[in-house]
Design an enzyme around this catalytic site. Structure first.
Site, short mmCIF file in Angstrom:
data_model
loop_
_atom_site.label_atom_id
_atom_site.label_comp_id
_atom_site.label_asym_id
_atom_site.label_seq_id
_atom_site.Cartn_x
_atom_site.Cartn_y
_atom_site.Cartn_z
CD GLU A 113 -2.91 -1.21 2.30
OE1 GLU A 113 -3.11 -0.14 2.91
OE2 GLU A 113 -3.49 -2.27 2.58
CG HIS A 229 -8.26 6.63 2.34
ND1 HIS A 229 -8.43 6.41 0.99
CD2 HIS A 229 -7.67 5.51 2.83
CE1 HIS A 229 -7.97 5.21 0.69
NE2 HIS A 229 -7.50 4.65 1.78
NE ARG A 275 -3.83 5.61 3.50
CZ ARG A 275 -4.32 4.81 4.44
NH1 ARG A 275 -4.53 5.27 5.65
NH2 ARG A 275 -4.60 3.55 4.17
CG HIS A 336 -8.79 7.03 6.39
ND1 HIS A 336 -9.85 6.15 6.35
CD2 HIS A 336 -7.66 6.26 6.46
CE1 HIS A 336 -9.38 4.90 6.40
NE2 HIS A 336 -8.07 4.95 6.48
NE ARG A 371 -3.66 5.27 9.85
CZ ARG A 371 -4.12 4.41 8.94
NH1 ARG A 371 -3.46 3.27 8.72
NH2 ARG A 371 -5.19 4.68 8.23
#
Length: 521
Positions: A113, A229, A275, A336, A371
């Site tokens: 990811e 997100h 992100r 998110h 994160r």
């Protein structure tokens, strides 16, 4: 009547359940759920759980990717601790029955990811969170020292002589308020995505733990670091469905409505950039074009593969007449994950004795300014275990605090005939935060947000003390507190770092620091 219990845990996602399973070895545990068993961010965690172990053999790489994503704001000791202790916790989950996807040769089918430079994400399709939650709930419900209560809404923590000694709770089943006294209280209440207009979070994510901790005097750190997100399904009826980052990990590309791929010249990792970078890129496109959404396209992959790898996304999109095997998916960035929160150690210790916090409601230093994808479930698992063990070892021989505490008293309040006040204020908070304190900020935006939020806070606080308390009113009050914390923290950070980007200070400051607030209103 005051109910007394050894240990009180508020919240039952991965962090609350992990704490409870360990802590019940040392005494009676009461675990309160705000709604039902599936109403938590854990349930909706689609992508997976990042972990370096025998399956990837890349602890150092995982540590470095986490530090890079955190943009110099991570606590390296915490990052190393969580990554290095993740293997044992994951192996325990597997023993309890979580069946992570495997290849035909029996090896784990690891995903990749955003921000990860290799494959290290364990998953069960794109329904990992719900699979883990199901196993943890089954495990917890088999334990004799652990009691669950659903539809219980915590109102306030109880402070006595500088210590947290329990909580006031609304039983949403009968609308009665009762008092719980405990040796230790754990907040595992999750994030605060509902403070924004667009969010991937469920309705219960109203920042309750952060707000309650603030009111009792706990330190709150880095609340400006709200991760958006990049890909939430855009559809008027979809509400808050997250399109997993794992799609981009498997090759999905981002395109404008006109069909132009736009991540090529923005970051070397393109769609797999961190992100915050992808979210800002989409936000820029939307502002420039006036479009409501962009497209995420994986339709060029084999349809059988798409259906097998992403069953949740496939079936959810079909509900809205979108076939992801043939059609691009309309997406927008959405609030998110709250990277900041209650300042806590990996064992959950806060600045208030007797009060502990785990999971998304905390700032441990793991996530820093942004994160790394799929590190949230890992944090909840590791820190939940550590918190349960620490509290148990520390408090097991300690008698229940005999300090006298007051029961909840309702002073001549009445039922409100003005429910529209809650509804209208809720909408105004979320719109204000979305437009003035979200992906791209500025001093002028934040000043507008501060002015509006402060007025609303005073209005709702007056309403709170004069009318009968309901769960909607509790959430509204908490959302306003969290909104103020986000805005004040954002105004205090005179730089752009991680998920905090401001037009007035577009570069990073030379000195790296946390934004820590203590109660002053």
């Amino acid at each position: 009547m005051i109910e007394k219990i050894d240990f009180l845990i508020i919240g039952a996602g991965i962090s609350g359940l992990s704490t409870a399973i360990e802590l019940q070895k040392f005494g009676k545990v009461l675990l309160l759920l705000k709604s039902g068993y599936e109403d938590s961010n854990t349930f909706y965690a689609a992508g997976g759980i990042a972990s370096s172990g025998p399956w990837s053999k890349d602890y150092e790489g995982h540590i470095q990717d986490t530090l890079i994503a955190g943009d110099d704001l991570c606590d390296k000791d915490v990052v190393e601790f969580v990554v290095n202790h993740g293997t044992e916790r994951l192996q325990q989950l597997i023993e309890w029955g979580v069946n992570f996807d495997k290849k035909s040769n029996g090896d784990f089918d690891l995903g990749q990811e955003g921000g990860h430079h290799t494959r290290r994400v364990l998953h069960t399709g794109d329904l990992t969170g719900s699979s883990i939650l199901e196993v943890l709930i089954e495990k917890a419900r088999s334990l004799p020292n652990l009691e669950f209560r659903t539809e219980q809404v915590a109102i306030n923590l109880i402070e006595k002589k500088g210590k947290c000694v329990g909580a006031y709770v609304l039983n949403n089943k009968n609308q009665k308020i009762y008092t719980i006294q405990a040796k230790a209280t754990v907040l595992a209440t999750g994030g605060c995505g509902k403070v924004y207009l667009y969010t991937s979070n469920p309705d219960v994510a109203s920042g309750d733990g952060i707000a309650m901790a603030w009111r009792i005097g706990a330190e709150i750190s880095n609340m400006e670091m709200i991760q958006f997100h990049p890909t939430c399904l855009y559809h008027p009826l979809a509400k808050n469905f997250l399109v997993s980052e794992a799609l981009r990990g498997e090759g999905a590309i981002l395109k404008t409505i006109q069909g132009d791929r736009f991540m090529d010249g923005i970051h070397p990792q393109k769609e797999l950039a961190p992100r915050d970078i992808v979210s800002r890129a989409i936000d820029k496109i939307l502002k420039e074009t006036g479009d409501d959404y962009v497209y995420l396209d994986i339709s060029f992959k084999d349809p059988k593969y798409i259906k097998k790898r992403f069953p949740g996304t496939y079936h959810k999109a079909k509900e809205f007449n979108i076939d992801i095997t043939t059609d691009p998916i309309p997406v927008v960035p959405a609030a998110h994950y709250c990277c900041g929160g209650i300042k806590a150690s990996v064992e959950g210790k806060t600045s208030v004795p007797g009060l502990f916090a785990v999971g998304e409601s905390t700032y441990t230093g793991l996530h820093g300014a942004n994160r790394l994808a799929s590190n949230s479930l890992l944090e909840g698992l590791v820190c939940g275990y550590e918190c349960g063990n620490y509290i148990g070892q520390t408090y097991k021989n300690m008698p229940l605090c005999e300090l006298e505490i007051n029961e909840w008293i309702s002073h001549n309040v009445e039922d409100s005939k003005e429910a529209f006040v809650i509804t209208s204020n809720w909408q105004e908070i979320r719109a204000t935060m979305q437009y003035y304190a979200s992906i791209i900020r500025s001093d002028s935006y934040l000043l507008r947000a501060r002015h509006r939020i402060t007025l609303l806070h005073d209005e709702v606080n007056s309403y709170y003390w004069n009318f009968k308390i309901t769960s909607d009113l509790i959430e509204l009050r908490n959302l306003l507190t969290v909104a103020r914390l986000i805005v004040e923290s954002a105004m205090a950070r005179k730089e752009s770092r991680g998920s905090h980007y401001t037009l007035d200070y577009p570069t990073k400051a030379d000195v790296v620091r946390n934004t820590t607030l203590k109660r002053y209103w």
